[in-house]
Design a protein around this motif. Structure first.
Motif, PDB file in Angstrom:
ATOM      1  N   ARG A 168      30.424   7.478  41.616  1.00  0.00           N
ATOM      2  CA  ARG A 168      30.125   6.971  43.171  1.00  0.00           C
ATOM      3  C   ARG A 168      30.232   5.460  42.947  1.00  0.00           C
ATOM      4  NH1 ARG A 168      27.135  12.368  46.048  1.00  0.00           N
ATOM      5  NH2 ARG A 168      28.879  14.112  46.679  1.00  0.00           N
ATOM      6  N   LEU A 169      29.309   5.359  42.356  1.00  0.00           N
ATOM      7  CA  LEU A 169      28.678   4.334  42.141  1.00  0.00           C
ATOM      8  C   LEU A 169      30.338   3.118  41.666  1.00  0.00           C
ATOM      9  CD1 LEU A 169      26.756   1.540  41.545  1.00  0.00           C
ATOM     10  CD2 LEU A 169      26.247   2.799  39.367  1.00  0.00           C
ATOM     11  N   ASP A 170      31.320   3.546  40.774  1.00  0.00           N
ATOM     12  CA  ASP A 170      32.141   3.354  40.461  1.00  0.00           C
ATOM     13  C   ASP A 170      32.634   2.566  41.471  1.00  0.00           C
ATOM     14  OD1 ASP A 170      31.494   3.452  37.755  1.00  0.00           O
ATOM     15  OD2 ASP A 170      32.585   4.701  37.221  1.00  0.00           O
ATOM     16  N   ARG A 171      33.253   3.561  42.659  1.00  0.00           N
ATOM     17  CA  ARG A 171      34.160   3.032  44.211  1.00  0.00           C
ATOM     18  C   ARG A 171      33.240   2.051  44.813  1.00  0.00           C
ATOM     19  NH1 ARG A 171      35.786   8.600  47.157  1.00  0.00           N
ATOM     20  NH2 ARG A 171      36.151   8.920  44.992  1.00  0.00           N
ATOM     21  N   ALA A 172      32.097   1.612  44.286  1.00  0.00           N
ATOM     22  CA  ALA A 172      31.408   1.164  45.241  1.00  0.00           C
ATOM     23  C   ALA A 172      30.755  -0.288  44.423  1.00  0.00           C
ATOM     24  CB  ALA A 172      29.865   1.301  45.843  1.00  0.00           C
ATOM     25  N   ARG A 232      32.920  -3.898  45.741  1.00  0.00           N
ATOM     26  CA  ARG A 232      32.029  -5.177  45.683  1.00  0.00           C
ATOM     27  C   ARG A 232      32.454  -5.350  44.695  1.00  0.00           C
ATOM     28  NH1 ARG A 232      32.154  -3.947  50.332  1.00  0.00           N
ATOM     29  NH2 ARG A 232      30.650  -3.528  51.381  1.00  0.00           N
ATOM     30  N   PRO A 233      33.364  -6.280  44.101  1.00  0.00           N
ATOM     31  CA  PRO A 233      33.425  -6.778  43.160  1.00  0.00           C
ATOM     32  C   PRO A 233      33.011  -7.583  41.890  1.00  0.00           C
ATOM     33  CG  PRO A 233      35.356  -7.170  43.670  1.00  0.00           C
ATOM     34  CD  PRO A 233      34.742  -6.553  44.537  1.00  0.00           C
ATOM     35  N   GLU A 234      31.967  -8.671  43.299  1.00  0.00           N
ATOM     36  CA  GLU A 234      31.127  -9.497  42.837  1.00  0.00           C
ATOM     37  C   GLU A 234      29.706  -8.871  42.985  1.00  0.00           C
ATOM     38  OE1 GLU A 234      30.943  -8.554  47.279  1.00  0.00           O
ATOM     39  OE2 GLU A 234      31.972  -8.616  45.978  1.00  0.00           O
ATOM     40  N   TRP A 252      25.676   2.295  47.803  1.00  0.00           N
ATOM     41  CA  TRP A 252      25.764   1.509  47.261  1.00  0.00           C
ATOM     42  C   TRP A 252      26.058  -0.103  47.864  1.00  0.00           C
ATOM     43  CZ3 TRP A 252      22.642   1.964  43.060  1.00  0.00           C
ATOM     44  CH2 TRP A 252      22.346   2.701  42.963  1.00  0.00           C
ATOM     45  N   GLU A 253      27.885   0.286  48.525  1.00  0.00           N
ATOM     46  CA  GLU A 253      27.929  -0.761  49.191  1.00  0.00           C
ATOM     47  C   GLU A 253      26.788  -1.363  49.870  1.00  0.00           C
ATOM     48  OE1 GLU A 253      31.289  -0.040  50.861  1.00  0.00           O
ATOM     49  OE2 GLU A 253      32.547   1.306  49.221  1.00  0.00           O
TER      50      GLU A 253
END
Length: 212
Positions: free
Chosen positions: A21-25, A29-31, A199-200
């Motif tokens: 789930r964190l990875d998805r966020a 949000r690549p920045e 997370w996002e």
């Protein structure tokens, strides 16, 4: 960069779900400003070094086969919602994870921590491999680009055993009772496998503070 410390155990299904789930966020949000470091927390610190039969472990922990099945049905549903297929039938043993945590620590010295964590989750939950077995751990290390021969030598020694146990104990003394536990900037604790949306939102808030 903002430090994101993650306390986890590679045999914890909620830890794998929380990472997914964190990875998805993070992909959304690549920045993001996070610099991630993984820390040891053993779900079963008193587990025998050789581990134990998984069925016996589950029935001992949950009281009955039916109760264990009920708990793991909820976990399986959450995993599927997060895009994870767990092969429960392939998991024959519940290992002691002290050596796995040592491997994660050494991988951190090579900048390969998150890769090793991902591979340990995959080995245990999708391939049914015994990640308490040192040959298995050396093979995983080799696949991640680490020096397998060196890892074998380290695993055969007591290197960092007390360090891992001390860090685990310190986490408990600080009030951590379960994993995954995420600590943002050494200040804000985010417990459990939170949804990507949380997370996002957190990343957006942190970025707004960094770039007012």
């Amino acid at each position: 960069m903002i430090k994101l410390d993650i306390l986890s155990d590679p045999i914890c299904p909620w830890c794998m779900i929380g990472k997914a789930r964190l990875d998805r966020a993070l992909e959304a949000r690549p920045e993001h400003p996070f610099e991630i470091e993984w820390h040891p927390f053993q779900l079963n610190p008193d587990m025998p070094a050789e581990g134990m039969d998984r069925r016996a472990y589950l029935e001992g922990k949950f009281g009955s086969k039916a109760q264990a099945a009920e708990v793991y049905a909820r976990i399986d549903e959450a995993a599927r919602e997060s895009g994870i297929e767990i092969d429960w039938a392939s998991i024959a043993r519940t290992p002691n994870t002290l050596d796995a945590h040592r491997l994660i620590h050494w991988a951190g010295l090579e900048g390969r921590q998150t890769a090793i964590v991902s591979m340990l989750f995959k080995a245990y939950f999708k391939e049914g491999r015994d990640i308490g077995d040192r040959d298995t751990l050396a093979d995983i290390a080799d696949s991640a680009g680490l020096d397998a021969a060196m890892i074998r030598r380290l695993l055969a020694s007591d290197a960092d055993v007390e360090d891992i146990r001390t860090r685990d104990a310190n986490a408990r003394e600080r009030g951590v009772t379960g994993v995954p536990t995420f600590i943002v900037a050494n200040q804000h604790v985010v417990p459990g496998a939170q949804p990507p949306q949380l997370w996002e939102q957190l990343i957006d808030e942190v970025m707004a503070q960094l770039n007012p």
